[in-house]
Motif scaffolding. Structure first.
Motif, PDB file in Angstrom:
ATOM      1  N   GLN A 198      36.034  23.817  44.822  1.00  0.00           N
ATOM      2  CA  GLN A 198      37.173  24.534  44.809  1.00  0.00           C
ATOM      3  C   GLN A 198      37.149  24.922  43.307  1.00  0.00           C
ATOM      4  N   SER A 206      39.520  27.873  40.626  1.00  0.00           N
ATOM      5  CA  SER A 206      40.570  29.131  40.863  1.00  0.00           C
ATOM      6  C   SER A 206      39.732  30.448  39.821  1.00  0.00           C
ATOM      7  N   PRO A 207      40.549  31.495  39.996  1.00  0.00           N
ATOM      8  CA  PRO A 207      39.887  32.511  39.191  1.00  0.00           C
ATOM      9  C   PRO A 207      40.089  32.216  37.831  1.00  0.00           C
ATOM     10  N   GLU A 249      38.272  29.822  36.066  1.00  0.00           N
ATOM     11  CA  GLU A 249      37.526  28.537  35.764  1.00  0.00           C
ATOM     12  C   GLU A 249      36.054  29.078  35.783  1.00  0.00           C
ATOM     13  N   THR A 261      38.427  37.224  38.345  1.00  0.00           N
ATOM     14  CA  THR A 261      40.060  37.193  38.363  1.00  0.00           C
ATOM     15  C   THR A 261      40.522  37.662  39.809  1.00  0.00           C
ATOM     16  N   ARG A 268      39.948  35.766  45.888  1.00  0.00           N
ATOM     17  CA  ARG A 268      40.948  35.129  46.592  1.00  0.00           C
ATOM     18  C   ARG A 268      40.649  34.356  47.800  1.00  0.00           C
ATOM     19  N   ASP A 290      36.097  27.619  47.635  1.00  0.00           N
ATOM     20  CA  ASP A 290      37.427  28.011  47.878  1.00  0.00           C
ATOM     21  C   ASP A 290      38.025  28.066  46.563  1.00  0.00           C
ATOM     22  N   THR A 291      38.475  29.387  46.338  1.00  0.00           N
ATOM     23  CA  THR A 291      39.332  30.091  44.956  1.00  0.00           C
ATOM     24  C   THR A 291      40.887  29.788  45.154  1.00  0.00           C
ATOM     25  N   SER A 292      41.399  29.533  46.207  1.00  0.00           N
ATOM     26  CA  SER A 292      42.727  29.116  46.220  1.00  0.00           C
ATOM     27  C   SER A 292      43.176  27.895  45.547  1.00  0.00           C
ATOM     28  N   PRO A 293      44.237  27.768  44.771  1.00  0.00           N
ATOM     29  CA  PRO A 293      44.754  26.701  44.035  1.00  0.00           C
ATOM     30  C   PRO A 293      44.617  25.406  45.028  1.00  0.00           C
ATOM     31  N   GLU A 339      47.258  24.533  47.306  1.00  0.00           N
ATOM     32  CA  GLU A 339      47.625  25.599  48.465  1.00  0.00           C
ATOM     33  C   GLU A 339      46.314  25.896  49.699  1.00  0.00           C
ATOM     34  N   SER A 340      45.336  25.263  49.069  1.00  0.00           N
ATOM     35  CA  SER A 340      44.012  25.677  49.770  1.00  0.00           C
ATOM     36  C   SER A 340      44.064  24.896  51.277  1.00  0.00           C
TER      37      SER A 340
END
Length: 454
Positions: free
Chosen positions: A55, A57-58, A60, A127, A130, A147-150, A153-154
């Protein structure tokens, strides 16, 4: 990926054609087999890839780990690509393309039989990414998942597995479900029968990663600057000359593909020493401490996007001092600008011409320094990939005063020693071998030793 080439002895040419065909067929198949854990042990060579995270996030940074393996009957020679083109695909089929950057400069690898070599490319999550992303490396039969969700929230990387462990493949004919395994079998495997953790690093691992973050940031920002070597000569007694040098990037870009102006600012440090190895106490003749602050970009202009000719630029301020006081004190400051003209030959070598023009200021200990060192360091360098490196330096002062230095380096991996570093030979003649002796002329001196960076 550029296909790894197999180096074969000259007397074994008969098998080249069939072996090359076998290698081309085996590589994509092995990449798929390794990704699914089904490697069958067929003698071949190729690359396998994996992500270092499940995992991110955008914005990172993630790393793609590559493993080059050689299970053939011959040594393998391969140069990793400096960049990988990535395709990010979501559930709706939207595709984003970006670049991954090799952590270290691309150098040819000589891989013996039954060995492997590890590589790492870093990439920034786009960026616009999602949710769950299928990540493909263009030109490779590889599909990775991220997985790019926070994390909070993933539904993939942030959700524990509230479900039993099943005996996959043990369902009777006509059944649509695999039966759960007995609790005792699951416990013997070290797992909980009813629920498993989310696919994230354990707490102890996360703590270790957190404590090493500062070192990781430092490691990514530091790089080579001037040559690093240790040479020994015998003229007028045994003596050594050695140099240490590095530069530190002050601001790492969030997107390596689009660095800003301040991402090219560096702190530099070089230390040059002359060491008398014959003296009673083995004294240092002189040491020059050389910190600097400068802006540097390797490619500022080129006539075309993929032209072999390109121009770079370095400019900044530097200070040199021998750290002594009284009559032995020497120091000098200068502002410099250094255009860098490079040509990349198709055979795998680069020619660089980089004259450094200097304007001195604040030199109370040696006002006549420019009369001996001049205002320009004329530098010429030719370097083969994983091969010979030749460097020349010339300075011209006033009234015929000058200095010249020639260096040659050969990689020790290409010798019977098969070790890191380079065999290094250096010749110096003229004024300014040490800062304290800037106004003293040295006759020709040859030294031989080891270079870590030629």
């Amino acid at each position: 990926m550029t296909q790894p080439s197999i180096k074969r002895p000259g007397a074994a040419r008969r098998g080249n054609r069939s072996s090359s065909t076998r290698l081309r067929i085996a590589t994509p198949l092995l990449a798929l087999a390794l990704a699914s854990g089904l490697y069958t042990g067929v003698a071949s060579a190729g690359m396998s890839y994996q992500l270092d995270a499940t995992q991110a996030s955008p914005g990172e940074t993630v790393r793609i780990k590559g493993m080059l393996f050689n299970d053939t009957d011959n040594a393998l020679s391969w140069t990793p690509p400096q960049n990988l083109v990535l395709q990010w695909r979501n559930e709706q089929g939207k595709v984003i393309r970006s670049l991954a950057y090799l952590d270290t400069p691309a150098q040819q690898v000589e891989l013996p039989i039954n060995n492997f070599a590890a590589f790492s490319w870093k990439a920034v999550v786009p960026t616009e990414a999602r949710g769950l992303q299928a990540l493909n490396i263009e030109g490779e039969s590889v599909l990775l998942a991220l997985d790019t969700s926070p994390l909070q929230e993933s539904q993939v990387a942030g959700t524990p597995a509230f479900t039993p462990v099943v005996d996959a493949g043990a369902a009777p004919p006509g059944s649509t479900q695999d039966p759960p395994l007995p609790d005792s079998v699951v416990a013997a495997a070290g797992a909980n029968a009813e629920q498993g953790p989310r696919p994230a690093a354990p707490t102890t691992m996360a703590a270790a990663d957190s404590s090493s973050a500062a070192f990781e940031n430092f490691r990514n920002a530091i790089s080579t600057y001037e040559p690093i070597y240790f040479d020994v000569g015998q003229k007028g007694g045994t003596n050594a000359r050695f140099q240490l040098s590095f530069k530190y990037r002050l601001a790492t870009p969030k997107d390596p593909a689009r660095p800003g102006f301040f991402n090219h600012l560096y702190l530099g440090y070089t230390q040059l020493a002359l060491w008398d190895l014959d003296g009673d106490s083995k004294p240092f003749v002189d040491v020059t401490y050389n910190p600097s602050l400068f802006w540097h970009k390797e490619r500022v202009w080129s006539p075309a996007e993929h032209s072999p000719f390109y121009v770079g630029l370095a400019t900044g301020v530097e200070h040199k001092s021998n750290g002594k006081s009284g009559a032995d004190s020497r120091s000098v400051n200068d502002l410099f600008i250094q255009p860098e003209f490079r040509y990349r030959f198709s055979g795998g070598s680069t020619l660089a011409f980089a004259p450094r023009v200097k304007a001195y200021f604040g030199k109370p200990d040696n006002d006549d320094y420019a009369h001996y060192a001049g205002h320009v360091d004329w530098k010429l360098r030719w370097a083969q990939d994983n091969g010979l490196v030749l460097t020349g330096l010339y300075r011209q002062g006033t009234e015929g005063r000058n200095a010249m230095q020639f260096e040659a380096a050969w990689p020790l991996r290409r010798t019977f020693l098969d070790m890191n570093g380079y065999l290094h030979v250096q010749y110096f003649k003229g004024y300014g071998e040490t800062l304290m002796g800037y106004n003293q002329k040295s006759s020709g001196q040859v030294r031989v030793g080891l270079a870590l960076v030629p």
